[in-house]
Scaffold this motif. Structure first.
Motif, mmCIF file in Angstrom:
data_model
loop_
_atom_site.group_PDB
_atom_site.id
_atom_site.type_symbol
_atom_site.label_atom_id
_atom_site.label_comp_id
_atom_site.label_asym_id
_atom_site.label_seq_id
_atom_site.Cartn_x
_atom_site.Cartn_y
_atom_site.Cartn_z
ATOM 1 N N ALA A 171 0.833 -1.205 0.000
ATOM 2 C CA ALA A 171 0.000 0.000 0.000
ATOM 3 C C ALA A 171 0.867 1.254 0.000
ATOM 4 N N LEU A 172 1.942 1.226 0.757
ATOM 5 C CA LEU A 172 2.845 2.382 0.793
ATOM 6 C C LEU A 172 3.549 2.572 -0.541
ATOM 7 N N LEU A 173 3.951 1.484 -1.170
ATOM 8 C CA LEU A 173 4.618 1.587 -2.468
ATOM 9 C C LEU A 173 3.667 2.093 -3.543
ATOM 10 N N ASP A 174 2.413 1.692 -3.455
ATOM 11 C CA ASP A 174 1.413 2.188 -4.404
ATOM 12 C C ASP A 174 1.193 3.684 -4.232
ATOM 13 N N ALA A 175 1.390 4.160 -2.974
ATOM 14 C CA ALA A 175 1.165 5.581 -2.692
ATOM 15 C C ALA A 175 2.400 6.420 -2.959
ATOM 16 N N ALA A 176 3.540 5.783 -3.207
ATOM 17 C CA ALA A 176 4.781 6.530 -3.420
ATOM 18 C C ALA A 176 4.762 7.209 -4.778
ATOM 19 N N PRO A 177 5.300 8.411 -4.909
ATOM 20 C CA PRO A 177 5.361 9.095 -6.206
ATOM 21 C C PRO A 177 6.144 8.262 -7.216
ATOM 22 N N ALA A 178 5.662 8.221 -8.439
ATOM 23 C CA ALA A 178 6.304 7.404 -9.469
ATOM 24 C C ALA A 178 7.722 7.866 -9.764
ATOM 25 N N ASP A 179 7.979 9.164 -9.600
ATOM 26 C CA ASP A 179 9.298 9.688 -9.927
ATOM 27 C C ASP A 179 10.161 9.926 -8.692
ATOM 28 N N ALA A 180 9.812 9.280 -7.578
ATOM 29 C CA ALA A 180 10.565 9.497 -6.337
ATOM 30 C C ALA A 180 12.007 9.022 -6.494
ATOM 31 N N ALA A 181 12.949 9.837 -6.030
ATOM 32 C CA ALA A 181 14.365 9.475 -6.108
ATOM 33 C C ALA A 181 14.680 8.427 -5.058
ATOM 34 N N PRO A 182 15.609 7.505 -5.342
ATOM 35 C CA PRO A 182 15.991 6.493 -4.348
ATOM 36 C C PRO A 182 16.442 7.140 -3.048
ATOM 37 N N ARG A 183 16.060 6.500 -1.919
ATOM 38 C CA ARG A 183 16.472 6.912 -0.576
ATOM 39 C C ARG A 183 15.847 8.227 -0.109
ATOM 40 N N THR A 184 14.941 8.817 -0.898
ATOM 41 C CA THR A 184 14.377 10.091 -0.464
ATOM 42 C C THR A 184 12.887 10.007 -0.176
ATOM 43 N N ASP A 185 12.205 9.047 -0.773
ATOM 44 C CA ASP A 185 10.752 8.982 -0.594
ATOM 45 C C ASP A 185 10.409 8.282 0.720
ATOM 46 N N ALA A 186 9.648 8.951 1.586
ATOM 47 C CA ALA A 186 9.341 8.419 2.917
ATOM 48 C C ALA A 186 8.513 7.144 2.831
ATOM 49 N N ASN A 187 7.549 7.083 1.908
ATOM 50 C CA ASN A 187 6.718 5.891 1.782
ATOM 51 C C ASN A 187 7.551 4.681 1.369
ATOM 52 N N THR A 188 8.456 4.878 0.408
ATOM 53 C CA THR A 188 9.283 3.758 -0.044
ATOM 54 C C THR A 188 10.253 3.315 1.039
ATOM 55 N N ASP A 189 10.784 4.287 1.778
ATOM 56 C CA ASP A 189 11.671 3.939 2.893
ATOM 57 C C ASP A 189 10.930 3.089 3.923
ATOM 58 N N ALA A 190 9.709 3.511 4.283
ATOM 59 C CA ALA A 190 8.924 2.763 5.265
ATOM 60 C C ALA A 190 8.560 1.385 4.730
ATOM 61 N N ALA A 191 8.229 1.316 3.430
ATOM 62 C CA ALA A 191 7.877 0.034 2.829
ATOM 63 C C ALA A 191 9.069 -0.924 2.849
ATOM 64 N N GLU A 192 10.251 -0.400 2.566
ATOM 65 C CA GLU A 192 11.450 -1.243 2.581
ATOM 66 C C GLU A 192 11.684 -1.831 3.969
ATOM 67 N N LYS A 193 11.520 -1.028 5.010
ATOM 68 C CA LYS A 193 11.708 -1.521 6.378
ATOM 69 C C LYS A 193 10.703 -2.612 6.705
ATOM 70 N N LEU A 194 9.455 -2.409 6.277
ATOM 71 C CA LEU A 194 8.423 -3.418 6.534
ATOM 72 C C LEU A 194 8.734 -4.723 5.802
ATOM 73 N N LEU A 195 9.164 -4.600 4.544
ATOM 74 C CA LEU A 195 9.481 -5.801 3.763
ATOM 75 C C LEU A 195 10.668 -6.548 4.358
#
Length: 406
Positions: free
Chosen positions: A290-314
């Protein structure tokens, strides 16, 4: 006793006998709580728990803070019957506003822990006399634990039935297990159920009310028992009482029944998030998606908060061995190799490692991804093997790719 008499009594002790047994007894009789506590500890350490508890009890009922602290400290020590070095982790409230029954319950917890059956029987009798219906469950445990070599099942069940009749979910759960055993006609199934019942009643720490509701919900889900409460209501009670698995079941229930909307004022997404916070690997995976779906498509690596949180959960979910989380981590590191540290090649290598772990567990998506990489690298035989394994799991794209490759 008047102040003059107290002074005369203390003066008669003499310096040499002030902290002897005789001195402590006299000081306790004269109303010195610290002397009574010292005497209680002396009795407890000497192995005379029944005498110690008789001295502890009035101090606990009077909310004498040092006595409460001592009992709570005892309850925080490693369990005698648990794994070596494991703490018993019994909750112990030092708040002076708790009820006298709570203090008696804490004393009975110490007696259980020390296996002091005579003292325990007395404390439980006092709890029952004071109207504490939760003591029925502890009486059942007392019957089971005090004589394991000659377990009186009828006595245990009688106390559990009283606990269940008074609405104690622990008694209701264990009575359900016992009745399932009693109703089983298959001799092969009776022994495991009987062993399960004996293990449940004797386990330490004992089953909690929240855990009991959760286990009742599982029995309802399996169609083994019915209840006046709905399945979701039983799970909600389990969650409210602190069971950390109930949120995950509530999330799955709402995802499977979207028409239900909300339970306890929370929708499926909220229950998924709560279950993920409790460490449920499936919920961690779903919340990460759900967090990855909500992350901006053009988010830069290591900067998007949703992707960072999703990575920790995974990562947390994958650490439990949940294969889909390994697969999704592999995809994340393949797409954003910098997240895995080092250069692109190192990141892609991490991705392949996660896919291989998931593939070894039979994950069809991971097998398909490995097949695509192998074919792109010209390793046709390996690619075909991966496609065959993925297609055998029902992966449509793998089946189509297999036909094309042949």
């Amino acid at each position: 006793m008047g102040g003059a008499a107290v002074a005369l009594g203390l003066a008669a002790l003499g310096a040499g006998t002030y902290n002897t047994d005789r001195g402590l007894r006299l000081r306790a009789a004269l109303g010195q709580d610290e002397a009574q506590l010292a005497l209680a500890l002396r009795r407890y350490r000497a192995g005379d728990a029944t005498a110690a508890f008789a001295l502890f009890e009035p101090l606990m009922l009077a909310d004498y803070a040092p006595a409460v602290a001592v009992v709570c400290d005892i309850l925080g020590t490693p369990s005698l019957d648990g794994p070596r070095g494991a703490a018993r982790q019994v909750g112990c409230d030092t708040d002076a506003k708790v009820t006298p029954i709570t203090r008696l319950e804490q004393l009975s917890d110490v007696a259980f822990m020390a296996r002091e059956w005579g003292a325990l029987e007395q404390v439980l009798a006092r709890r029952l006399a004071a109207g504490d219906t939760r003591a029925h469950f502890d009486m059942a445990r007392y019957e089971a634990l005090s004589r394991p070599e000659a377990l009186q099942v009828e006595a245990v069940v009688a106390h559990l039935r009283r606990a269940a009749d008074h609405g104690d979910p622990r008694g209701q759960y264990l009575m359900a297990v016992y009745q399932l055993h009693d109703a089983t006609k298959d001799p092969a199934a009776q022994a495991p159920l009987s062993q399960t019942f004996a293990k449940l009643i004797a386990q330490s720490p004992p089953v909690t009310a929240g855990d009991a509701y959760f286990e009742l919900a599982k029995l309802m889900q399996a169609g083994l028992i019915g209840s006046e409460l709905a399945y979701s209501d039983v799970l909600l009670r389990a969650d409210e009482l602190g069971n950390r698995f109930a949120a995950g079941y509530l999330a799955q229930y709402l995802l499977s029944n979207p028409d239900k909307g909300e339970i306890g004022g929370a929708d499926a997404a909220a229950w998924v998030e709560k279950a993920a916070a409790h460490g449920d690997p499936v919920a961690q995976y779903n919340h990460a998606l759900a967090l990855l779906d909500a992350a901006p498509a053009d988010a830069a690596p290591r900067t998007d908060a949703n992707t960072d949180a999703a990575e920790k959960l995974l990562l947390a979910s994958a650490a439990t061995g949940f294969a889909p989380s390994h697969t999704r981590l592999g995809a994340l590191y393949w797409q954003q190799p910098q997240r895995a540290g080092g250069d692109v090649e190192a990141g892609r290598h991490r991705a392949l490692e996660h896919w291989q772990i998931a593939a070894d567990k039979g994950d069809a998506n991971a097998l398909y991804n490995l097949a695509q990489v192998a074919l792109a690298q010209g390793r046709r035989e390996a690619g075909i093997r991966y496609l065959e394994a993925s297609a055998a799991q029902g992966h449509k794209a793998a089946g189509d790719a297999l036909k094309a490759a042949r």
